[in-house]
Structure formats: C-alpha cells, structure tokens
Write a protein that holds these residues in place. Structure first.
Motif, PDB file in Angstrom:
ATOM      1  N   THR A   1     -93.559  -8.375  40.986  1.00  0.00           N
ATOM      2  CA  THR A   1     -93.127  -6.995  40.801  1.00  0.00           C
ATOM      3  C   THR A   1     -92.699  -6.819  39.346  1.00  0.00           C
ATOM      4  N   ARG A   2     -93.192  -5.784  38.697  1.00  0.00           N
ATOM      5  CA  ARG A   2     -92.838  -5.496  37.310  1.00  0.00           C
ATOM      6  C   ARG A   2     -91.612  -4.598  37.294  1.00  0.00           C
ATOM      7  N   LEU A   3     -90.538  -5.061  36.651  1.00  0.00           N
ATOM      8  CA  LEU A   3     -89.305  -4.284  36.600  1.00  0.00           C
ATOM      9  C   LEU A   3     -88.949  -3.983  35.153  1.00  0.00           C
ATOM     10  N   SER A   4     -88.635  -2.718  34.874  1.00  0.00           N
ATOM     11  CA  SER A   4     -88.154  -2.308  33.554  1.00  0.00           C
ATOM     12  C   SER A   4     -86.627  -2.335  33.576  1.00  0.00           C
ATOM     13  N   LEU A   5     -86.044  -3.107  32.674  1.00  0.00           N
ATOM     14  CA  LEU A   5     -84.605  -3.299  32.682  1.00  0.00           C
ATOM     15  C   LEU A   5     -83.916  -2.435  31.627  1.00  0.00           C
ATOM     16  N   SER A   6     -82.634  -2.231  31.826  1.00  0.00           N
ATOM     17  CA  SER A   6     -81.848  -1.425  30.890  1.00  0.00           C
ATOM     18  C   SER A   6     -81.692  -2.104  29.538  1.00  0.00           C
ATOM     19  N   THR A   7     -82.021  -3.397  29.450  1.00  0.00           N
ATOM     20  CA  THR A   7     -81.964  -4.119  28.174  1.00  0.00           C
ATOM     21  C   THR A   7     -83.206  -3.876  27.323  1.00  0.00           C
ATOM     22  N   GLY A   8     -84.160  -3.115  27.840  1.00  0.00           N
ATOM     23  CA  GLY A   8     -85.339  -2.764  27.066  1.00  0.00           C
ATOM     24  C   GLY A   8     -86.533  -3.667  27.268  1.00  0.00           C
ATOM     25  N   VAL A   9     -86.444  -4.624  28.169  1.00  0.00           N
ATOM     26  CA  VAL A   9     -87.580  -5.500  28.441  1.00  0.00           C
ATOM     27  C   VAL A   9     -88.101  -5.260  29.847  1.00  0.00           C
ATOM     28  N   ASP A  10     -89.367  -5.593  30.032  1.00  0.00           N
ATOM     29  CA  ASP A  10     -90.001  -5.580  31.347  1.00  0.00           C
ATOM     30  C   ASP A  10     -90.205  -7.022  31.788  1.00  0.00           C
ATOM     31  N   LEU A  11     -89.785  -7.332  32.992  1.00  0.00           N
ATOM     32  CA  LEU A  11     -89.953  -8.678  33.520  1.00  0.00           C
ATOM     33  C   LEU A  11     -90.815  -8.650  34.772  1.00  0.00           C
ATOM     34  N   ASP A  12     -91.694  -9.633  34.891  1.00  0.00           N
ATOM     35  CA  ASP A  12     -92.388  -9.880  36.148  1.00  0.00           C
ATOM     36  C   ASP A  12     -91.477 -10.721  37.022  1.00  0.00           C
TER      37      ASP A  12
END
Length: 291
Positions: A4-15
């Motif tokens: 699942t691709r998640l966009s975080l409040s820290t400005g990065v997207d993590l799988d």
C-alpha cells in the motif's frame, strides 16, 4: 502481499505491507540495510494471526521516496516518518520491532517517543550508547565497523549500478549471510537496489549518522557523553541476537541491562540477518516474550 502506498505528513511516500486485523494490537516492523519490508517475509504471516502488522519500505529504500540531501536521512527524520506512518493508519500506541538500521531507529524512537512506543523488540541492532562506546573501547568492534567509513565515501556510488550491484551483492552483502541467496530472493534485492537513486539513498543513512568510527590505529578525543548518565529505555524490551553476527559483535550486549531496566535477551544461533535466516527462532523468542 501487495504493498500500500501511503503519503505521510513528513513529505515522503512509503510502500507498506499491511496484514492482520485492523482492530488487533499493532506491531510495526522496521527493516535495515540493505533490505526492505521483505526482511520480515517469514515473520509477518505468523504475527498477522493476532496482530495488526505494518512493515514499511523506509525512506530511501526500494520504491519509497528518496529525498536528495544527506541530512534527509538523519535519525530524527526517520523517527518522524515512523510516527507519521502510525498517524496515517490511526495507530496510537504500538509494539516496535527493528533489525539493523531499523533497530537503530527503534532504539531512538523508544527513547524519544515513549508516548507512542509501548513495547520494543530489537533484532541485531546495537543500543546507540553501547555501540559508540564499543567503537572507542573494543578493538574488534572497531575493526568490524570500518565498512561504515567506506559506505560514507560518496565516491563509491557511481560504481553501484549494473554489474557493480552484482559485485556489491557478492562481496559486501553475501559475506554476512550464512545461507545462499538465489532465484527470486536475489532478483528482488537487485530490483530494489536498481531503483533510481536507491543505493545513494540507502548509503545516506550512514552518512547522516553522527556515529564516530575511529580508524583502527587512531586515538581520537573521547566524547564526554560516553561516560555521562544516559536516559534509560522505559519500555519492556526484548533483544534477539544472532550470535554469529560478524558486523555487530556480542560486546553489544554488555552493560545493556543498565540502560534498559526491563530487558529480556534471547541469544540464538545465526548471523546478522536472522529475521529471514532463522525466522522460527526469532518468532519463538517473540512469542515467549509475549507478542
């Protein structure tokens, strides 16, 4: 498992690999270098029977975001990703499990965010104070850690493409592995490492770290904090240690109980990458401890 691709409040997207019931107790699994969520490939199915399991590809790894600057990989940025990941999933308190660099993040998060990290599991990852002391006081550990200095040399990055990745796989990675890596596993590593900017981003974790690695024959000034009081880890903590680790020696367990009052240590036969080389032993230790 699909990611699942998640966009975080820290400005990065993590799988992120997600498994298990959403209303079960949460466990977040952090991999180290040079891996990905796949570190936990033999651990997740069992934990997911009775836990909500979250296993991200951390920033810089595989297909997750790769910020350009070295300082983007400083420990506080990585801990911020962890908390932002939990927030994005609506997770308040969680058990945190970390291996290698993921363990370094886990130690730091436990110390800095006890409001969020409920329990701690460390797999072959040194406590920051114990590690830094050992690099000054233990010649064997200092010698074993000289690879960190090599990894901090940005001149190596240009050669880590194509056949250079094959050489890295064979000479730098496999020497710390006690069983063969071939077929789909080898292909997965090479695929993750060959993503644009991945090798530089992964190595930037070493470059952003403040750990001091003296040369074998060096006598550098001793930092005062090595002999000063250090805050204790307040969480109930399990340390699982593969005793055949050639990079992180058993000295990393010495004096740990003074820094972690509620500590259980489980030594198991195996090398550095025990989460996937000895998953049954790691799981058994975790289950005995109460996960």
């Amino acid at each position: 498992m699909p990611l699942t691709r998640l966009s975080l409040s820290t400005g990065v997207d993590l799988d992120v690999e997600l498994a298990g019931p959403e209303d079960a107790p949460a466990v977040i699994l952090l991999h180290g270098f040079p891996e990905s969520h796949r570190t936990w490939r033999h651990i997740v199915p069992d934990l997911a029977r009775d836990h909500r399991v979250v296993a991200p590809d951390q920033r810089g790894y595989a297909r997750s975001s790769k910020p350009a600057a070295v300082e983007d990989y400083a420990p506080d940025r990585i801990v911020a990703d962890l908390i932002a990941l939990a927030d994005a999933l609506g997770i308040d308190r969680f058990t945190l499990v970390g291996h290698d660099w993921g363990g370094a993040v886990a130690w730091t998060a436990a110390l800095s965010r006890p409001d969020r990290v409920e329990r701690l599991v460390i797999v072959n990852a040194p406590h920051p104070l114990v590690f830094q002391r050992s690099l000054f006081d233990d010649p064997a550990q200092r010698a074993a850690s000289q690879y960190i200095t090599r990894f901090r040399d940005t001149g190596i990055d240009a050669g880590l493409t194509g056949r250079g990745l094959e050489r890295f796989f064979a000479s730098t990675f496999v020497q710390h592995v006690t069983s063969a890596i071939a077929g789909e596993d080898k292909a997965a590593y090479l695929d993750e490492w060959s993503q644009p900017g991945a090798m530089t981003a992964m190595l930037n974790w070493y470059r952003a770290s403040r750990i001091i690695v003296p040369a074998p024959d060096e006598t550098p000034p001793r930092p005062a904090f090595l002999d000063a009081p250090f805050p204790p880890v307040t969480q109930t903590t399990l340390v699982v240690w593969g005793t055949d680790d050639k990079a992180l020696l058993p000295v990393q367990l010495e004096g740990l109980d003074a820094l972690v009052p509620d500590l259980t240590v489980e030594r198991i036969a195996g090398g550095h990458f025990v989460p996937w080389q000895e998953p049954a032993a790691v799981l058994a230790a975790m289950r005995r401890w109460g996960i």
